[in-house]
Scaffold this motif. Structure first.
Motif, PDB file in Angstrom:
ATOM      1  N   SER A   3      52.741  44.923  46.926  1.00 25.34           N
ATOM      2  CA  SER A   3      51.706  44.272  47.717  1.00 25.34           C
ATOM      3  C   SER A   3      50.358  44.706  47.184  1.00 25.34           C
ATOM      4  O   SER A   3      50.166  45.874  46.810  1.00 25.34           O
ATOM      5  N   ASN A   4      49.420  43.758  47.145  1.00 30.33           N
ATOM      6  CA  ASN A   4      48.103  44.031  46.590  1.00 30.33           C
ATOM      7  C   ASN A   4      47.050  43.368  47.471  1.00 30.33           C
ATOM      8  O   ASN A   4      47.125  42.160  47.727  1.00 30.33           O
ATOM      9  N   ASP A   5      46.074  44.139  47.971  1.00 27.59           N
ATOM     10  CA  ASP A   5      45.014  43.591  48.819  1.00 27.59           C
ATOM     11  C   ASP A   5      43.811  43.214  47.962  1.00 27.59           C
ATOM     12  O   ASP A   5      43.322  44.033  47.165  1.00 27.59           O
ATOM     13  N   ILE A   6      43.325  41.972  48.120  1.00 24.86           N
ATOM     14  CA  ILE A   6      42.174  41.506  47.350  1.00 24.86           C
ATOM     15  C   ILE A   6      41.221  40.735  48.257  1.00 24.86           C
ATOM     16  O   ILE A   6      41.592  40.287  49.348  1.00 24.86           O
ATOM     17  N   VAL A   7      39.974  40.592  47.780  1.00 21.59           N
ATOM     18  CA  VAL A   7      38.951  39.815  48.476  1.00 21.59           C
ATOM     19  C   VAL A   7      38.381  38.803  47.483  1.00 21.59           C
ATOM     20  O   VAL A   7      38.083  39.154  46.343  1.00 21.59           O
ATOM     21  N   TYR A   8      38.245  37.549  47.902  1.00 23.00           N
ATOM     22  CA  TYR A   8      37.690  36.520  47.024  1.00 23.00           C
ATOM     23  C   TYR A   8      37.043  35.431  47.876  1.00 23.00           C
ATOM     24  O   TYR A   8      37.159  35.426  49.111  1.00 23.00           O
ATOM     25  N   GLY A   9      36.353  34.505  47.233  1.00 23.44           N
ATOM     26  CA  GLY A   9      35.646  33.451  47.953  1.00 23.44           C
ATOM     27  C   GLY A   9      35.957  32.077  47.410  1.00 23.44           C
ATOM     28  O   GLY A   9      36.505  31.929  46.308  1.00 23.44           O
ATOM     29  N   SER A  10      35.609  31.055  48.186  1.00 20.31           N
ATOM     30  CA  SER A  10      35.817  29.674  47.765  1.00 20.31           C
ATOM     31  C   SER A  10      34.740  28.787  48.374  1.00 20.31           C
ATOM     32  O   SER A  10      34.007  29.196  49.284  1.00 20.31           O
ATOM     33  N   VAL A  11      34.651  27.567  47.867  1.00 21.77           N
ATOM     34  CA  VAL A  11      33.780  26.537  48.434  1.00 21.77           C
ATOM     35  C   VAL A  11      34.653  25.369  48.864  1.00 21.77           C
ATOM     36  O   VAL A  11      35.729  25.141  48.292  1.00 21.77           O
ATOM     37  N   PHE A  12      34.218  24.626  49.880  1.00 30.79           N
ATOM     38  CA  PHE A  12      35.031  23.512  50.343  1.00 30.79           C
ATOM     39  C   PHE A  12      34.162  22.333  50.774  1.00 30.79           C
ATOM     40  O   PHE A  12      32.974  22.482  51.091  1.00 30.79           O
ATOM     41  N   ALA A  13      34.786  21.163  50.765  1.00 28.83           N
ATOM     42  CA  ALA A  13      34.198  19.930  51.302  1.00 28.83           C
ATOM     43  C   ALA A  13      35.282  19.233  52.104  1.00 28.83           C
ATOM     44  O   ALA A  13      36.441  19.179  51.667  1.00 28.83           O
ATOM     45  N   GLU A  14      34.915  18.720  53.265  1.00 31.90           N
ATOM     46  CA  GLU A  14      35.918  18.105  54.123  1.00 31.90           C
ATOM     47  C   GLU A  14      35.299  17.016  54.985  1.00 31.90           C
ATOM     48  O   GLU A  14      34.072  16.882  55.067  1.00 31.90           O
ATOM     49  N   ALA A  15      36.168  16.245  55.599  1.00 27.95           N
ATOM     50  CA  ALA A  15      35.745  15.195  56.515  1.00 27.95           C
ATOM     51  C   ALA A  15      36.663  15.207  57.725  1.00 27.95           C
ATOM     52  O   ALA A  15      37.858  15.481  57.613  1.00 27.95           O
ATOM     53  N   SER A  16      36.085  14.912  58.898  1.00 34.36           N
ATOM     54  CA  SER A  16      36.846  14.926  60.150  1.00 34.36           C
ATOM     55  C   SER A  16      36.686  13.600  60.867  1.00 34.36           C
ATOM     56  O   SER A  16      35.616  12.970  60.830  1.00 34.36           O
TER      57      SER A  16
ATOM     58  N   ILE B  89      39.111  19.558  50.541  1.00 33.59           N
ATOM     59  CA  ILE B  89      39.474  20.205  49.285  1.00 33.59           C
ATOM     60  C   ILE B  89      38.759  21.544  49.204  1.00 33.59           C
ATOM     61  O   ILE B  89      37.587  21.664  49.578  1.00 33.59           O
ATOM     62  N   ASP B  90      39.475  22.568  48.759  1.00 25.22           N
ATOM     63  CA  ASP B  90      38.946  23.920  48.654  1.00 25.22           C
ATOM     64  C   ASP B  90      39.125  24.396  47.217  1.00 25.22           C
ATOM     65  O   ASP B  90      40.191  24.226  46.621  1.00 25.22           O
ATOM     66  N   LEU B  91      38.080  25.004  46.650  1.00 19.92           N
ATOM     67  CA  LEU B  91      38.108  25.447  45.252  1.00 19.92           C
ATOM     68  C   LEU B  91      37.639  26.892  45.153  1.00 19.92           C
ATOM     69  O   LEU B  91      36.583  27.251  45.682  1.00 19.92           O
ATOM     70  N   ILE B  92      38.439  27.730  44.466  1.00 19.94           N
ATOM     71  CA  ILE B  92      38.000  29.063  44.089  1.00 19.94           C
ATOM     72  C   ILE B  92      37.290  28.918  42.743  1.00 19.94           C
ATOM     73  O   ILE B  92      37.933  28.654  41.727  1.00 19.94           O
ATOM     74  N   PRO B  93      35.942  29.052  42.698  1.00 16.21           N
ATOM     75  CA  PRO B  93      35.186  28.695  41.478  1.00 16.21           C
ATOM     76  C   PRO B  93      35.136  29.808  40.438  1.00 16.21           C
ATOM     77  O   PRO B  93      34.198  29.875  39.658  1.00 16.21           O
ATOM     78  N   MET B  94      36.115  30.676  40.409  1.00 14.44           N
ATOM     79  CA  MET B  94      36.109  31.791  39.469  1.00 14.44           C
ATOM     80  C   MET B  94      37.552  32.206  39.204  1.00 14.44           C
ATOM     81  O   MET B  94      38.471  31.786  39.896  1.00 14.44           O
ATOM     82  N   THR B  95      37.728  33.043  38.211  1.00  9.66           N
ATOM     83  CA  THR B  95      39.051  33.593  37.922  1.00  9.66           C
ATOM     84  C   THR B  95      39.336  34.742  38.880  1.00  9.66           C
ATOM     85  O   THR B  95      38.499  35.626  39.065  1.00  9.66           O
ATOM     86  N   ALA B  96      40.503  34.719  39.505  1.00 10.45           N
ATOM     87  CA  ALA B  96      40.899  35.769  40.441  1.00 10.45           C
ATOM     88  C   ALA B  96      42.142  36.458  39.917  1.00 10.45           C
ATOM     89  O   ALA B  96      43.102  35.802  39.493  1.00 10.45           O
ATOM     90  N   GLU B  97      42.118  37.799  39.909  1.00  5.25           N
ATOM     91  CA  GLU B  97      43.291  38.567  39.508  1.00  5.25           C
ATOM     92  C   GLU B  97      44.164  38.781  40.731  1.00  5.25           C
ATOM     93  O   GLU B  97      43.852  39.592  41.590  1.00  5.25           O
ATOM     94  N   PHE B  98      45.251  38.017  40.839  1.00  8.14           N
ATOM     95  CA  PHE B  98      46.124  38.072  42.001  1.00  8.14           C
ATOM     96  C   PHE B  98      46.996  39.312  42.006  1.00  8.14           C
ATOM     97  O   PHE B  98      47.352  39.816  43.050  1.00  8.14           O
ATOM     98  N   ASP B  99      47.366  39.804  40.831  1.00  6.49           N
ATOM     99  CA  ASP B  99      48.217  40.998  40.806  1.00  6.49           C
ATOM    100  C   ASP B  99      48.130  41.661  39.448  1.00  6.49           C
ATOM    101  O   ASP B  99      48.012  40.997  38.416  1.00  6.49           O
ATOM    102  N   SER B 100      48.179  42.974  39.441  1.00  4.90           N
ATOM    103  CA  SER B 100      48.220  43.761  38.212  1.00  4.90           C
ATOM    104  C   SER B 100      49.015  45.018  38.497  1.00  4.90           C
ATOM    105  O   SER B 100      48.619  45.839  39.327  1.00  4.90           O
ATOM    106  N   ARG B 101      50.145  45.171  37.797  1.00  3.33           N
ATOM    107  CA  ARG B 101      51.052  46.288  38.088  1.00  3.33           C
ATOM    108  C   ARG B 101      51.535  46.940  36.810  1.00  3.33           C
ATOM    109  O   ARG B 101      51.599  46.312  35.747  1.00  3.33           O
ATOM    110  N   SER B 102      51.892  48.206  36.931  1.00  2.00           N
ATOM    111  CA  SER B 102      52.471  48.934  35.801  1.00  2.00           C
ATOM    112  C   SER B 102      53.608  49.803  36.311  1.00  2.00           C
ATOM    113  O   SER B 102      53.617  50.240  37.456  1.00  2.00           O
ATOM    114  N   THR B 103      54.581  50.045  35.432  1.00  2.00           N
ATOM    115  CA  THR B 103      55.715  50.896  35.784  1.00  2.00           C
ATOM    116  C   THR B 103      56.226  51.594  34.536  1.00  2.00           C
ATOM    117  O   THR B 103      56.214  51.017  33.439  1.00  2.00           O
ATOM    118  N   SER B 104      56.639  52.841  34.663  1.00  2.00           N
ATOM    119  CA  SER B 104      57.162  53.597  33.528  1.00  2.00           C
ATOM    120  C   SER B 104      58.576  53.138  33.206  1.00  2.00           C
ATOM    121  O   SER B 104      59.341  52.758  34.092  1.00  2.00           O
TER     122      SER B 104
END
Length: 225
Positions: free
Chosen positions: A56-69, A82-97
């Motif tokens: 499990s990995n906790d991260i914080v990121y942002g997005s922009v959206f446009a919608e109609a109701s 529609i919602d867009l994350i306008p940047m590259t997000a590292e969802f997971d990074s793990r290492s093991t011996s």
């Protein structure tokens, strides 16, 4: 998955069509997410799971959206957007011996590393809701998610490898929307996104498979016009 995308596209077309009953909005969202990933390694790519791990990995990121109701009457409302994350997000990074011994004469010790980077993360969503009074709307979310993914594997027992592929998923959530100020609003939503499985085969025929899920709490600020 294609049926879900088609259904969302049809509802999106209905909601955003030119009409005096349609309210259009734009905004930004901050997400506080827990990325759960479970993976296994098939050393000889023969269908068996030689090692299995969950992280499990906790991260914080942002997005922009446009919608109609659009109001459906009797307090019911349907929102599509529609919602867009306008940047590259590292969802997971793990290492093991690992101590690798592919044959009886050679043993190698070191660290395996795996990183999943997500780009162009787009969500098409619909949010059926109900007016609870006092400017508060309770809603549910159903969405189709697509993104470009770079899976980077650094393996003790083989050469490093990066695989780029498209990642799809489904999003389901529940939340509340509140109005304030001059045509401003906020949203607070809990959602879970289930992504497709990612597989990478290294040069020594080791198949690494990962299943990623995203549990997120999102806070949005937007303006209607």
């Amino acid at each position: 998955m294609k049926k879900l995308l088609l259904s969302i596209a049809m509802i999106l077309s209905f909601v955003v069509s030119a009409s005096a009953d349609v309210t259009r909005s734009i905004g930004v969202t901050g997400f506080f997410s827990t990325i759960d990933s479970s993976g296994h390694e098939d050393v000889d790519n023969n269908g068996t799971k030689d090692t299995t791990k969950s992280f499990s990995n906790d991260i914080v990121y942002g997005s922009v959206f446009a919608e109609a109701s659009r109001s459906l009457g009797n307090g019911a409302v349907i929102t599509a957007g529609i919602d867009l994350i306008p940047m590259t997000a590292e969802f997971d990074s793990r290492s093991t011996s690992q101590s690798s011994m592919k044959d009886s004469s050679t043993a190698t010790e070191g660290t395996n590393r795996g990183t999943v980077e997500v780009d162009q993360h787009v969500t098409l969503y619909i949010q059926p809701g109900f007016d609870a009074g006092n400017g508060i709307t309770v809603f549910g979310t159903l969405g189709y998610v697509t993104a470009d993914v770079d899976s980077k594997i650094e393996s003790v027992s083989s050469t490093n490898k990066t695989v780029s592929e498209s990642l799809d998923g489904t999003k389901m959530g529940i939340g509340v929307k509140g109005e304030f100020g001059d045509d401003m609003f906020f949203k607070l939503e809990y959602a879970e996104t289930d992504y497709d499985t990612i597989s990478v085969t290294t040069t020594n025929n080791t198949k690494v498979t990962a299943d990623i899920d995203n549990k997120s709490l999102g806070l949005s600020i937007g303006k209607s016009f």
